[in-house]
Design an enzyme around this catalytic site. Structure first.
Site, PDB file in Angstrom:
ATOM      1  N   PHE A  53       0.869  -1.184   0.000  1.00  0.00           N
ATOM      2  CA  PHE A  53       0.000   0.000   0.000  1.00  0.00           C
ATOM      3  C   PHE A  53       0.901   1.228   0.000  1.00  0.00           C
ATOM      4  CE2 PHE A  53      -2.402   3.550   1.489  1.00  0.00           C
ATOM      5  CZ  PHE A  53      -3.578   3.437   0.771  1.00  0.00           C
ATOM      6  N   ASP A 103       9.579   2.875   1.647  1.00  0.00           N
ATOM      7  CA  ASP A 103       8.400   3.666   2.002  1.00  0.00           C
ATOM      8  C   ASP A 103       8.197   3.535   3.510  1.00  0.00           C
ATOM      9  OD1 ASP A 103       5.959   4.747   2.563  1.00  0.00           O
ATOM     10  OD2 ASP A 103       4.923   3.883   0.843  1.00  0.00           O
ATOM     11  N   LYS A 120       3.079  11.226   6.812  1.00  0.00           N
ATOM     12  CA  LYS A 120       2.294  11.057   8.041  1.00  0.00           C
ATOM     13  C   LYS A 120       2.867  11.818   9.245  1.00  0.00           C
ATOM     14  CE  LYS A 120       0.141   6.656   6.743  1.00  0.00           C
ATOM     15  NZ  LYS A 120      -1.184   7.046   6.311  1.00  0.00           N
TER      16      LYS A 120
HETATM   17  C1  PLP Z   1       3.171   2.961   3.487  1.00  0.00           C
HETATM   18  C2  PLP Z   1       2.286   4.047   2.977  1.00  0.00           C
HETATM   19  N1  PLP Z   1       2.659   4.740   1.890  1.00  0.00           N
HETATM   20  C3  PLP Z   1       1.904   5.737   1.393  1.00  0.00           C
HETATM   21  C4  PLP Z   1       0.702   6.084   1.989  1.00  0.00           C
HETATM   22  C5  PLP Z   1      -0.119   7.197   1.405  1.00  0.00           C
HETATM   23  O1  PLP Z   1      -0.106   8.318   2.233  1.00  0.00           O
HETATM   24  P1  PLP Z   1      -1.207   9.469   2.044  1.00  0.00           P
HETATM   25  O2  PLP Z   1      -2.510   8.885   2.496  1.00  0.00           O
HETATM   26  O3  PLP Z   1      -0.731  10.582   2.912  1.00  0.00           O
HETATM   27  O4  PLP Z   1      -1.215   9.815   0.592  1.00  0.00           O
HETATM   28  C6  PLP Z   1       0.291   5.393   3.125  1.00  0.00           C
HETATM   29  C7  PLP Z   1      -0.992   5.735   3.773  1.00  0.00           C
HETATM   30  O5  PLP Z   1      -1.556   4.993   4.532  1.00  0.00           O
HETATM   31  C8  PLP Z   1       1.087   4.351   3.625  1.00  0.00           C
HETATM   32  O6  PLP Z   1       0.731   3.654   4.704  1.00  0.00           O
END
Ligand code: PLP
Length: 406
Positions: free
Chosen positions: A146, A231, A260
């Site tokens: 994700f 990530d 985040k």
């Molecule tokens: C690992 C990871 N990458 C990217 C994202 C995307 O972040 P955003 O919701 O701020 O676009 C999330 C969101 O939950 C995430 O958990």
């Protein structure tokens, strides 16, 4: 519990549902105020927050240092756009670069934007530095990933709900089973520019890869001249008891993808952080964002980095982890099938005989605890790192009672 039909919460919830796209399925609570690990709804009921905004609230709600920073900055300057430089920019980028041990920072706003940025930078690096033939660049991703919600990103997700009817999708991604180092190595070829991986899959249910996986990726990437993009948007910035989840294997990726908690739960702040030989490929006009790196975001982000630099939050997550693990492991066989814990972060697989993840969360809510299910039967616990031991113990008491069928 308040009556959903007549309480202010119930009425406000109905109003919100009536005028919004139903792209979320929120619990029927309407929060008006929050501090630390506690939220208060519009009727005055209190709830312990065991989600922490999917880790965006690692420092808790309304952390005094972050609120003070934001208030002070609001009175001075909020936004210039990157057309001009503001006086919060240099500090933020230098501090974040230092925290990551990297040369350069590219600030954005949301996590998905940071991931998109990493993809663009990796591709440009691939063509300009590695010498991959035009339009051939390949990025390796993992099953169960994700990384956000843009069309490019959902295009390499294997979650049908996230993908269905949003195609056509961008080519250039190869997915391999998460945790399978051999499969990942076999997928690398001369056109591979990057491996994009969550060091722990958060949305996937706090899935922790086998020991040695991250180190193996690091070695494979170095061997094959491929960028390792980690990530750390959900896993990083203290959540797992270390600054980055990659730290657990002593691994330094080429690109940190952050978001985040970088905004302290106050403003959206994301970034990618890398050395000059990677991030230096971008030239004026090739990437940008009107709000990325705005003054308010940089001020709050600087304070976040200052707070992380003390190591206190990481230590706190590591300390509380022991209790979280012990208490959750004791629930296995009593309404819980399996648990995965790293730092102050846990995936709890609920025995279907107890109910769905959603049903368990609704029962928790009735007991004054807010948590969120993922993938049907898993509950992800990510309490604010400032939660007290007593509050965490109480929250886990409520979970134990719900899964035991009380
Ligand atoms: C690992 C990871 N990458 C990217 C994202 C995307 O972040 P955003 O919701 O701020 O676009 C999330 C969101 O939950 C995430 O958990």
């Amino acid at each position: 519990m308040t009556d959903p039909a007549t309480s202010t919460s119930g009425v406000e919830f109905g109003r919100a549902e009536a005028r919004t796209a139903h792209n979320y399925h929120p619990l029927p609570v309407v929060v008006a105020h929050a501090e630390g690990a506690w939220m208060t709804d519009v009727d005055g009921s209190r709830f312990l927050d065991l989600l922490a905004g999917y880790s965006a609230l690692n420092f808790g709600h309304s952390h005094p240092r972050l609120i003070e920073t934001a208030h002070a900055q609001l009175d001075k300057l909020t936004l210039t756009s990157r057309a001009f430089v503001h006086d919060q920019f240099a500090d933020f980028t230098a501090k974040l670069g230092d925290l990551c041990g990297k040369d350069l920072v590219l600030p954005m706003n949301t996590g998905a934007e940071a991931v998109e940025t990493a993809i663009k930078v990796a591709r440009k690096w691939g063509y300009q530095v590695k010498g991959v033939p035009a339009d051939q660049a390949k990025i390796i991703v993992a099953s169960g990933n994700f990384h956000g919600r843009t069309t490019t990103i959902v295009g390499f997700s294997d979650d049908e709900e996230a993908r269905a009817d949003f195609g056509p999708f961008a080519p250039g991604f190869t997915s391999v089973p998460y945790g399978d180092l051999e499969a990942l190595e076999a997928a690398i070829d001369p056109t591979t520019v990057a491996v994009l991986i969550e060091p722990i899959q958060g949305e996937g249910g706090v899935v922790i890869p086998p020991k040695g996986y991250l180190r193996g990726i690091r070695e494979a990437c170095t061997r094959s001249n491929v960028l390792f993009a980690a990530d750390e948007i959900q896993a990083g910035l203290g959540r797992t008891g270390t600054t980055f989840a990659c730290d657990h294997e002593g691994v330094v990726p080429d690109i940190y993808v952050l978001g985040k908690a970088l905004g302290g739960g106050v403003v959206p702040v994301s970034a990618i952080v890398a050395d000059r030989d990677v991030l230096g490929v971008l030239k004026p006009g090739q990437h940008g964002s009107t709000f990325g790196g705005n003054a308010l975001a940089c001020a709050v982000g600087s304070t976040v980095v200052d707070m992380l630099a003390t190591g206190d939050f990481q230590r706190r997550a590591a300390e509380l982890s022991t209790m979280l693990r012990e208490r959750l492991e004791a629930m296995v066989g009593h309404g819980v099938l399996a648990v995965r814990v790293r730092g102050l972060w846990a995936g709890v697989d609920i025995d279907p005989s107890v109910g769905s993840g959603r049903e368990v969360c609704e029962k928790l809510m009735a007991r004054g605890v807010l948590a969120k299910d993922t993938h049907g039967s898993t509950i992800r616990l990510a309490p604010p790192l400032v939660i007290s031991e007593e509050d965490l113990a109480w929250g886990l008491d409520q979970l134990a009672a719900v899964v035991a069928g009380d």
